[in-house]
Design an enzyme around this catalytic site. Sequence first.
Site, PDB file in Angstrom:
ATOM      1  N   ASP A  91      77.733-100.479  44.701  1.00  0.00           N
ATOM      2  CA  ASP A  91      77.723-101.712  45.815  1.00  0.00           C
ATOM      3  C   ASP A  91      78.136-101.201  47.060  1.00  0.00           C
ATOM      4  O   ASP A  91      78.445 -99.718  47.506  1.00  0.00           O
ATOM      5  CB  ASP A  91      78.665-102.217  45.281  1.00  0.00           C
ATOM      6  CG  ASP A  91      79.510-101.198  44.746  1.00  0.00           C
ATOM      7  OD1 ASP A  91      80.157-100.478  45.606  1.00  0.00           O
ATOM      8  OD2 ASP A  91      80.723-102.047  43.884  1.00  0.00           O
ATOM      9  N   ASP A 266      75.364-105.446  35.965  1.00  0.00           N
ATOM     10  CA  ASP A 266      76.415-104.355  35.588  1.00  0.00           C
ATOM     11  C   ASP A 266      77.633-105.197  35.040  1.00  0.00           C
ATOM     12  O   ASP A 266      78.219-105.773  35.637  1.00  0.00           O
ATOM     13  CB  ASP A 266      76.412-103.838  36.386  1.00  0.00           C
ATOM     14  CG  ASP A 266      77.668-104.020  37.828  1.00  0.00           C
ATOM     15  OD1 ASP A 266      78.800-104.109  38.140  1.00  0.00           O
ATOM     16  OD2 ASP A 266      76.648-105.118  38.203  1.00  0.00           O
TER      17      ASP A 266
END
EC number: 2.4.2.29
Length: 374
Positions: A91, A266
């Site tokens: 990310d 996730d």
Amino acid sequence: MIFQTTSEDLRTRARTGILNLNGVKLETPVFMPVGTRGVVKTISADDLEELEYSLILGNTYHLYLRPGTAVLERFGGLKKFSTWKRALLTDSGGYQVFSLNSLFKYEQDGVRFQSHIDGSRHYFTPNSVIDIQRTIGSDIMMVLDDCAPFDSSQERLRQSLDRTHRWAEMSVEYWEKNKNSSHLFGIFQGGIDLGLRLESLQKIVSLPFDGIAIGGLSVGEPRKDFIRILEGVSAYTDRSRPLYLMGVGTVPDILDGVKNGVDMFDCVLPTRNARNGQVFTSLGKINLRNEKWKSSDVPIDPHCGCKVCKRYSIGYIRHLHHVGELTAFSLSTYHNLYFMKNFLSEIRKSIQAGEFLKIYAKWKNLYEKPEFSG
């Protein structure tokens, strides 16, 4: 093209597919374990390979601060540093901007922040987070975005959209000038305002990202709003690209995500909950610290084929949690990740067989209860 749909459910938006990440092929829907600092807590790369995970998540913010880009560059990236041989998604640090908001300040072209470790000052821009993720060696990089709290004012949500869209454009321009083997995903925002969500989705889909991510959901909003937004955007997503629901990983949330066309998930919960003594089973959730399991000689899940359930009793693992032994964390984490792997496999098989809604109802019934009572 990194994604191909292989089957679709006729009554929902659920589908299966193949995601090809530089030669690592994954079946979707897929769940990614979270390795925030370069490791999935309490288990090794050998364990993950044994569990047949092929994609894990790392955090750009944390890896940038420690071990730092100089160390990662010296080793040739996180995968060589950690000996992880499969695929990696990172990310951008956008969520940390949201979750550590008191330490951050937004600017036109980036965000200034202080390290939560030592107070040192840093600056992330759309370009710099791409450079950092390239140094990490990510197969999938996420763009820098602005994740506003779900209960933000309309003015704050509008700021979030404008900033997210501007940064997305900057990211694409920079990425296309300096392409490598990494893939870039865009993120759309909008809180729980469906109109803003659709506006943001339209903008992000218009850009040449390899995949699209839903950001800023499952951040504390009421569940009815979570479902409403998922259902509201589902028909407008680009089915030629993978759809990633960021930070979501409970059984009910995955089911509703898949039902509405999500391909990737996730979440820290399967591993974090394991360390806190909560495990997932074919019979529902179990709290291992509950006194009633003290003398139980059965495995955590009698229907589970993982090495933990084949060898150890629930009474023994409860004892390890009770006395604070670190082995309790690794055994429970291994089991939960085995469960998640099998759960997603069952979902894929149900879609291929045209029986997704049957599996959806089964698992919803089990996991909307507080706990399996034994």
